[in-house]
Design a protein around this motif. Structure first.
Motif, PDB file in Angstrom:
ATOM      1  N   GLU A 133       0.830  -1.207   0.000  1.00  0.00           N
ATOM      2  CA  GLU A 133       0.000   0.000   0.000  1.00  0.00           C
ATOM      3  C   GLU A 133       0.863   1.255   0.000  1.00  0.00           C
ATOM      4  N   GLN A 134       2.015   1.173   0.638  1.00  0.00           N
ATOM      5  CA  GLN A 134       2.930   2.315   0.594  1.00  0.00           C
ATOM      6  C   GLN A 134       3.522   2.482  -0.803  1.00  0.00           C
ATOM      7  N   ALA A 136       2.156   1.719  -3.495  1.00  0.00           N
ATOM      8  CA  ALA A 136       1.115   2.103  -4.460  1.00  0.00           C
ATOM      9  C   ALA A 136       1.193   3.584  -4.816  1.00  0.00           C
ATOM     10  N   ASP A 137       1.749   4.395  -3.913  1.00  0.00           N
ATOM     11  CA  ASP A 137       1.844   5.839  -4.163  1.00  0.00           C
ATOM     12  C   ASP A 137       3.219   6.249  -4.682  1.00  0.00           C
ATOM     13  N   SER A 138       4.104   5.277  -4.906  1.00  0.00           N
ATOM     14  CA  SER A 138       5.475   5.597  -5.318  1.00  0.00           C
ATOM     15  C   SER A 138       5.521   6.066  -6.772  1.00  0.00           C
ATOM     16  N   THR A 139       6.524   6.920  -7.051  1.00  0.00           N
ATOM     17  CA  THR A 139       6.795   7.321  -8.439  1.00  0.00           C
ATOM     18  C   THR A 139       8.119   6.726  -8.927  1.00  0.00           C
ATOM     19  N   ALA A 176      -3.634  -2.725  -3.959  1.00  0.00           N
ATOM     20  CA  ALA A 176      -2.459  -1.840  -3.964  1.00  0.00           C
ATOM     21  C   ALA A 176      -1.658  -2.029  -5.250  1.00  0.00           C
ATOM     22  N   ALA A 179      -3.585  -0.425  -8.097  1.00  0.00           N
ATOM     23  CA  ALA A 179      -3.519   1.042  -8.053  1.00  0.00           C
ATOM     24  C   ALA A 179      -2.178   1.527  -8.586  1.00  0.00           C
ATOM     25  N   PHE A 180      -1.092   0.856  -8.189  1.00  0.00           N
ATOM     26  CA  PHE A 180       0.229   1.233  -8.700  1.00  0.00           C
ATOM     27  C   PHE A 180       0.308   1.031 -10.213  1.00  0.00           C
ATOM     28  N   ARG A 183      -1.537   3.790 -12.022  1.00  0.00           N
ATOM     29  CA  ARG A 183      -0.797   5.057 -11.982  1.00  0.00           C
ATOM     30  C   ARG A 183       0.405   5.001 -12.919  1.00  0.00           C
TER      31      ARG A 183
END
Length: 409
Positions: A133-134, A136-139, A176, A179-180, A183
């Motif tokens: 989940e962490q 999932a927001d990574s670039t 998660a 979602a990644f 994105r």
């Protein structure tokens, strides 16, 4: 009648086994001697003992499931209870009781171990879900993608939990990852669009660069090429293949222009270096005027040097500041000499200096008279005060007199 500690054979050939509850008939023997009868039924006993021994070894050395082990124990127990054998059947029962207790203990240990493994698996999966989940927001697209794939392999190696818990954690974990992936897909779709736009912009820059490659307007064209380079950097990167091909064309067009300019400038530089030699000779002539002895002669010589200086033309850019600084040093010395001459011959300034000198002389004379009178009157304190003021006026008078002397130099 033939007997041993655990059984006997009567005259009719009936074979008995002795137990804690008493004797029990296990068979009859008519084909041979009573000793052979007892030996036969003792071998059956030994067969049961061997089976129990094998089961004990399986329980202690293999991963036989407790349920299957207990079933095997009960099967052997029924065989022991109903055994047509002669021997210490109670001892066999005792061994089976001990084995049952051992199996139950192992089952409890396995239960505790399974519970511990489940808890560890839950903790591990909770940690995997939290990390996913962490991420999932990574670039950090490549690093995060590789790590998520590694997390899947770790997940597959962990034991399953109860269905509800396992499904809930897997749903969060999978969400998660999805979602990644969405994105990342959107990012690279945007990146592809930006690269297409960059390619379009750079194609136009290349076309202009190629059109300018034959220009002989060196200054303006070079400035435009610098602007084009700035625009190129600001345009972003196109796809690798297109980027490399466009850059080769863009750089090639610049090389054509700057090579032609370099050849022209090389000829110009040779001419300018010759000009530099001539101007350095003029500087030697100009610097020979210092210090200024005859202002009129120096000004005339400097005017001649200046006219010849301008007629020579340009020198290399890196030499220009140094040469001009030396020439300006001579020019500044002439201006300073002119200023000094003007100050020396300026009638208004001379008149002001004379007036100031006269005023200061009168003030000194007046104060001197007051000092003399104070002394004559015996007023030492007043005389001392007036003398201090007189000393200051005399210092100002000396300065004024020196300034006045300059006008008559």
């Amino acid at each position: 009648m033939t007997s041993d500690p655990w059984g006997r054979v009567d005259e009719q050939g009936t074979v008995y086994v002795r137990t804690a509850e008493g004797e029990r008939v296990v068979g009859s023997w008519q084909a041979g001697s009573p000793e052979e009868a007892l030996a036969y039924f003792e071998r059956k006993y030994e067969g049961l003992a061997v089976e129990i021994g094998l089961l004990e070894r399986r329980v202690r050395t293999t991963d036989l499931a407790p349920k299957d082990a207990l079933t095997a124990v009960e099967h052997l127990r029924s065989q022991v209870v109903e055994a047509h054998a002669v021997g210490d059947l109670e001892a066999l029962g005792t061994r089976l009781d001990a084995l049952t207790a051992e199996i139950e203990s192992r089952r409890e240990e396995r239960k505790v171990a399974r519970a511990k493994a489940q808890e560890e698996a839950r903790t591990a999966k909770d940690q995997l879900v939290a990390e996913a989940e962490q991420l999932a927001d990574s670039t950090q697209w490549r690093e995060a993608g590789d790590r998520l794939r590694a997390l899947v392999d770790i997940w597959k190696g962990l034991p399953r939990l109860d269905r509800k818990s396992d499904d809930e954690l897997w749903h969060r974990f999978s969400h998660a990852r999805s979602a990644f992936s969405k994105r990342r897909k959107a990012h690279f779709a945007t990146l592809d669009q930006q690269r297409d736009e960059a390619r379009t912009r750079k194609e136009k820059l290349v076309q202009e660069a190629e059109a300018l490659s034959g220009s002989t307007d060196w200054g303006e064209t070079a400035a435009r090429y610098r602007q084009l380079m700035t625009e190129w950097k600001a345009a972003g990167r196109a796809q690798r293949e297109a980027e490399d091909e466009l850059w080769t064309r863009f750089r090639g067009a610049q090389d054509v222009f700057f090579q032609a300019r370099s050849e022209v400038f090389s000829e110009r530089d040779a001419e300018q270096r010759e000009n530099q030699t001539h101007k350095e000779a003029l500087l030697v002539e100009a610097e020979a005027l210092l210090p200024i002895a005859d202002l009129k002669t120096a000004k005339a010589a400097y005017r001649s040097i200046g006219e010849r200086w301008e007629a020579i033309g340009h020198v290399p850019r890196d030499a220009r500041p140094r040469l001009e600084a030396r020439l300006h040093t001579v020019e500044r010395a002439i201006r300073e000499a002119e200023e000094a001459e003007w100050q020396r011959t300026n009638p208004e300034a001379r008149a002001r200096a004379q007036g100031m000198t006269g005023l200061l002389q009168a003030a000194v004379d007046k104060l001197q008279g007051e000092v003399d009178r104070a002394r004559a009157a015996g007023n030492s304190a007043k005389a001392a005060k007036l003398e201090a003021e007189l000393a200051g006026r005399r210092e100002l008078l000396e300065q004024a007199q020196k300034s006045l002397e300059e006008f008559s130099g």
